[in-house]
Each structure stands twice: as C-alpha cells, then as structure tokens.
Design a protein around this motif. Structure first.
Motif, PDB file in Angstrom:
ATOM      1  N   ASP A 171     -18.941 -25.610  18.174  1.00 50.31           N
ATOM      2  CA  ASP A 171     -18.768 -24.624  19.248  1.00 50.31           C
ATOM      3  C   ASP A 171     -19.865 -23.560  19.264  1.00 50.31           C
ATOM      4  OD1 ASP A 171     -16.429 -25.836  20.246  1.00 50.31           O
ATOM      5  OD2 ASP A 171     -15.228 -24.861  18.692  1.00 50.31           O
ATOM      6  N   ALA A 196     -21.250 -29.409  17.824  1.00 47.73           N
ATOM      7  CA  ALA A 196     -22.081 -28.349  17.242  1.00 47.73           C
ATOM      8  C   ALA A 196     -21.226 -27.197  16.729  1.00 47.73           C
ATOM      9  CB  ALA A 196     -23.067 -27.836  18.291  1.00 47.73           C
ATOM     10  N   PRO A 239     -26.447 -32.095  16.051  1.00 45.22           N
ATOM     11  CA  PRO A 239     -25.223 -32.234  16.846  1.00 45.22           C
ATOM     12  C   PRO A 239     -25.360 -33.435  17.779  1.00 45.22           C
ATOM     13  CG  PRO A 239     -25.956 -29.941  16.815  1.00 45.22           C
ATOM     14  CD  PRO A 239     -27.060 -30.758  16.185  1.00 45.22           C
ATOM     15  N   LEU A 285     -21.190 -31.917  28.141  1.00 44.38           N
ATOM     16  CA  LEU A 285     -21.770 -30.944  27.213  1.00 44.38           C
ATOM     17  C   LEU A 285     -20.690 -30.228  26.407  1.00 44.38           C
ATOM     18  CD1 LEU A 285     -24.692 -29.455  29.342  1.00 44.38           C
ATOM     19  CD2 LEU A 285     -24.689 -31.370  27.729  1.00 44.38           C
ATOM     20  N   ALA A 299     -25.882 -26.594  20.057  1.00 48.15           N
ATOM     21  CA  ALA A 299     -25.683 -27.647  21.049  1.00 48.15           C
ATOM     22  C   ALA A 299     -26.925 -27.848  21.902  1.00 48.15           C
ATOM     23  CB  ALA A 299     -24.481 -27.331  21.925  1.00 48.15           C
ATOM     24  N   SER A 300     -27.687 -26.782  22.132  1.00 43.93           N
ATOM     25  CA  SER A 300     -28.830 -26.840  23.050  1.00 43.93           C
ATOM     26  C   SER A 300     -30.004 -27.649  22.518  1.00 43.93           C
ATOM     27  CB  SER A 300     -29.307 -25.415  23.387  1.00 43.93           C
ATOM     28  OG  SER A 300     -29.933 -24.813  22.263  1.00 43.93           O
ATOM     29  N   ILE A 330     -32.132 -30.741  25.106  1.00 39.42           N
ATOM     30  CA  ILE A 330     -31.115 -31.728  24.759  1.00 39.42           C
ATOM     31  C   ILE A 330     -31.655 -33.117  25.109  1.00 39.42           C
ATOM     32  CG2 ILE A 330     -28.800 -32.605  25.244  1.00 39.42           C
ATOM     33  CD1 ILE A 330     -27.944 -29.747  25.851  1.00 39.42           C
ATOM     34  N   GLY A 369     -29.219 -30.582  20.669  1.00 38.70           N
ATOM     35  CA  GLY A 369     -28.540 -31.781  20.210  1.00 38.70           C
ATOM     36  C   GLY A 369     -28.891 -33.027  21.007  1.00 38.70           C
ATOM     37  N   LEU A 420     -20.585 -32.142  23.316  1.00 40.90           N
ATOM     38  CA  LEU A 420     -21.715 -31.781  22.462  1.00 40.90           C
ATOM     39  C   LEU A 420     -21.475 -30.422  21.819  1.00 40.90           C
ATOM     40  CD1 LEU A 420     -24.551 -32.433  21.413  1.00 40.90           C
ATOM     41  CD2 LEU A 420     -25.483 -31.347  23.461  1.00 40.90           C
ATOM     42  N   LEU A 421     -20.900 -29.503  22.569  1.00 40.99           N
ATOM     43  CA  LEU A 421     -20.579 -28.173  22.040  1.00 40.99           C
ATOM     44  C   LEU A 421     -19.617 -28.289  20.866  1.00 40.99           C
ATOM     45  CD1 LEU A 421     -20.953 -25.087  22.474  1.00 40.99           C
ATOM     46  CD2 LEU A 421     -18.957 -25.179  23.978  1.00 40.99           C
ATOM     47  N   HIS A 422     -18.602 -29.136  20.989  1.00 37.87           N
ATOM     48  CA  HIS A 422     -17.658 -29.337  19.889  1.00 37.87           C
ATOM     49  C   HIS A 422     -18.348 -29.972  18.686  1.00 37.87           C
ATOM     50  CE1 HIS A 422     -13.944 -29.278  22.772  1.00 37.87           C
ATOM     51  NE2 HIS A 422     -14.566 -28.121  22.695  1.00 37.87           N
TER      52      HIS A 422
END
Length: 385
Positions: free
Chosen positions: A136, A134, A104, A127, A141-142, A212, A144, A130-132
C-alpha cells in the motif's frame, strides 16, 4: 503532467533508499538464477526478459538515486509475451520480477475488467493490485511491474463474458478496456482506489505510470492463422506461412515466428487497437515446450517435490520411466504444456495418498504402466499402533 511530483510526497527518503538497495544482477546472472529456481527452456525469450528487467531497474536507479534527467533517459518498456498455455510466460514474470529482483509485482487476469461504467472491475483497479503488492505504498507501486495475463481475451470478439445476475454484459468487444489501457501503458497519472471493488467509492490515491512496466501475456489462439492469411495475400511478407507449417485454427501449442508478431496489422486483424499495440516496446514469442524440457520439468519440479512429500509421510514414491514418458506424451497431445504434468500425476496418486497419509507408518508407492495405463501399487507397512 509533472512526472516527478511524487518525489515531493511523504516517505521519499525511504523510497529512494529502497531503490538504491535494489539488486542489479546482470542479465546473464538473472538468466542463470531463473534456471536455479526451476525455469526450463525458452532461452531466447528468457534472455529478452532478463535484459528488459535489467534495464528497468537501472533506469529507475539513474532517475531516483543518481538524479539523472528523466527526459534524457529511455522511456519505460512494456513487453507482450505470446505463446501456448503452459509454456512459462507468467511463471517467468513471477520468478524474475517478484523473486529475483523483489519488485512490487501484480499478476492480473485482464478478463475480469471492463470499460468504466460497465459491470466488472474498473481498469484503474489494476493498479490497486499493484498497490497492495507494494504494501500500500504508492511510491513503491510506481516502479513496479504489472503482468496482464489472458491479454488476448480483450481482442475484439474474443471475450464473450457475461456477468450472471447483473442484467447486463461486459464490454464484449474488449475495445473499451483497450482504450482505457492506452494511457496507462504510456505515462499518465491514474486515480487508483485503495480497495478492490467499485472504483467510484472509497478512498483513492494518485499513481504515476511513467515508471511502471507492463508485461502482457496470452496464448493468442488463432493468431497464426490470421497472420498466415495476411501473408498469403502478399502483405509485404509479414506472417507468411513457411512451407509445410501446419495451419490448424484450433491448435493451441503453436509456435509464432518473428514475422508473425512484428506486424501491428496482424494484431489489428486479430482485434486490437493499433495504437495500443504500439505501446509495446517488444513482442516476444514463446515456443511450445518440447519433450526434453517437459521431461526435465516433470522430474525436477513435480516428481522430486512429490517424493519429498511422500517421504515426509514415511513412504517411498517410485515413478517408472515409462510413466514419465506417458505423462509427457499426454501433455503434448492435449497441448497443456507444463501445466498438465502435475495435474496428471496428482490425479493418479490421490486415492493412494488419501488411504495412506496419516494412517500407515510407511511403505512403497509404485507408479507404473499396466496395459497401456497408469497403475498405482501401494505396499504399506503395518499401521502404526
């Protein structure tokens, strides 16, 4: 902070499987793969980033798959990339982490963020991007990668952005954003909004930044001048200007030395918090692209691709060698690097493509030099009945 609390979240088995299946090509293999994807030049910087990428993946595999003790592992790495526009900083991050490793990866323009409470996006929304990336999934995300582009613009006095119609200005010194990045770049838990917008509204999720990797990138215009001035004052040799090295404060395509970038005091003089700069494991200077590299990029990444497009429309695209040389010289003169190559050729071909595409059955489009300027000659076949 319990750094492993997210291992007790739902979906951990799927996450561990994802980490276990991550490819771990060697740094040398990643270096070669970047070349296959069209990355040219920057051999030294490319080697540094490939090694960082390898260490990032191996570290998270040891922690999440092998069950290694986190406290006995090296801390996660954050890198800062310095170099002129168009020299391949963000392209390297996109290709390496996004395409080769398929982690991600979020590319973020840091200039759109402001200190919490000011107009502009809250830094926690970094973040969210980054979440998107990954899908969501907070666990994905953690581990990435976040690329903070235009990072130099948050230096004190470098950012004068005004938000129109808002009746206020951004934190123009950038210090507020720098302070909010401090913990994020280290290892903390951030309350992250699920959607972009006002961070105080809507649903949130907690994401740990302990794994991250942050890669900041910027042109750092004027940094060389600051480093040289400090060096000339006798600051232990850091940033000392070499004999004959130009000192144009307005120059964009400059090359940074290791001495320039290894002194935190130089960054402090530029307008950065020294404790923020200490969060970066490594500062990697990028060089302005030379004539040979720009010519190679223009041939393989611009002309060849455009030729394929024109061929699909039934046209042969012929670009003379002296046109190639002219475009490269212009990119060097304007200090636009690789970014200026495509725009120049595209601009000159627009009229011909507009008239020919979808109208003529085919023919020849010849790009040549005429009286010191680029000239495009179209020899179309008769229009299709």
């Amino acid at each position: 902070m319990d750094a492993n609390r997210h291992l007790r979240q739902p979906g951990v088995e799927r996450f561990v499987k994802f980490v276990g299946n991550l490819a771990t090509p060697s740094p040398r293999e990643m270096f070669a793969r970047l070349g296959e994807l069209g990355y040219r030049g920057q051999d030294r910087a490319r080697r540094a980033l490939c090694l960082m990428a390898y260490r990032h993946v191996r570290r998270i595999k040891r922690i999440y798959v092998d069950g290694a003790d986190r406290d006995r592992q090296p801390r996660k790495s954050n890198y800062l990339l310095l170099g002129p526009t168009g020299c391949g900083k963000t392209f390297l991050v996109e290709q390496l982490f996004g395409k080769i490793l398929e982690l991600p990866t979020a590319m973020v323009d840091i200039t759109t963020y402001s200190e919490t409470g000011y107009v502009g996006q809250d830094p926690s929304a970094i973040l969210t991007r980054l979440l998107h990336a990954a899908d969501d999934n907070p666990l994905m995300a953690s581990i990435g990668v976040v690329c903070l582009d235009e990072f130099d613009k948050i230096a004190s006095g470098q950012n004068n952005a005004v938000f129109a119609g808002a009746g206020t200005t951004k934190d123009v010194t950038g210090m507020g954003v720098q302070r909010e990045l401090l913990k994020m770049l280290e290892a903390t838990e951030v309350v992250v909004p699920l959607e972009l917008g006002h961070a105080g509204y809507g649903d949130h999720v907690v994401i740990s930044t302990a794994d991250i990797a942050f890669v900041a990138a910027g042109a750092f215009s004027g940094f060389q001048t600051i480093a040289a001035r400090r060096g000339n004052r006798g600051s232990m040799g850091f940033g000392r200007i070499a004999a004959g090295r130009p000192l144009d404060p307005d120059a964009v395509a400059v090359d940074f030395t290791d001495d320039d970038v290894e002194s935190i005091a130089n960054f402090q003089a530029y307008g950065f918090l020294p404790e923020l700069m200490a969060r970066f494991t490594r500062v990697v200077p990028f060089r302005a692209l030379d004539i040979d590299t720009l010519t190679d990029i223009l041939h393989t990444e611009v002309v060849d691709r455009m030729s394929n497009e024109f061929a699909a429309e039934g046209f042969e695209l012929r670009v003379d060698d002296d046109v190639i040389a002219y475009i490269v010289r212009e990119a060097l003169r304007r200090e636009t690097g690789a970014r200026g190559l495509s725009s120049t050729l595209t601009r000159h071909l627009e009229h011909a493509a507009f008239d020919a595409f979808g109208h003529h059955a085919g023919g020849l489009i010849h790009v040549r030099m005429q009286a010191g300027a680029i000239d495009v000659v179209v020899d179309p076949s008769p229009p299709a009945p």
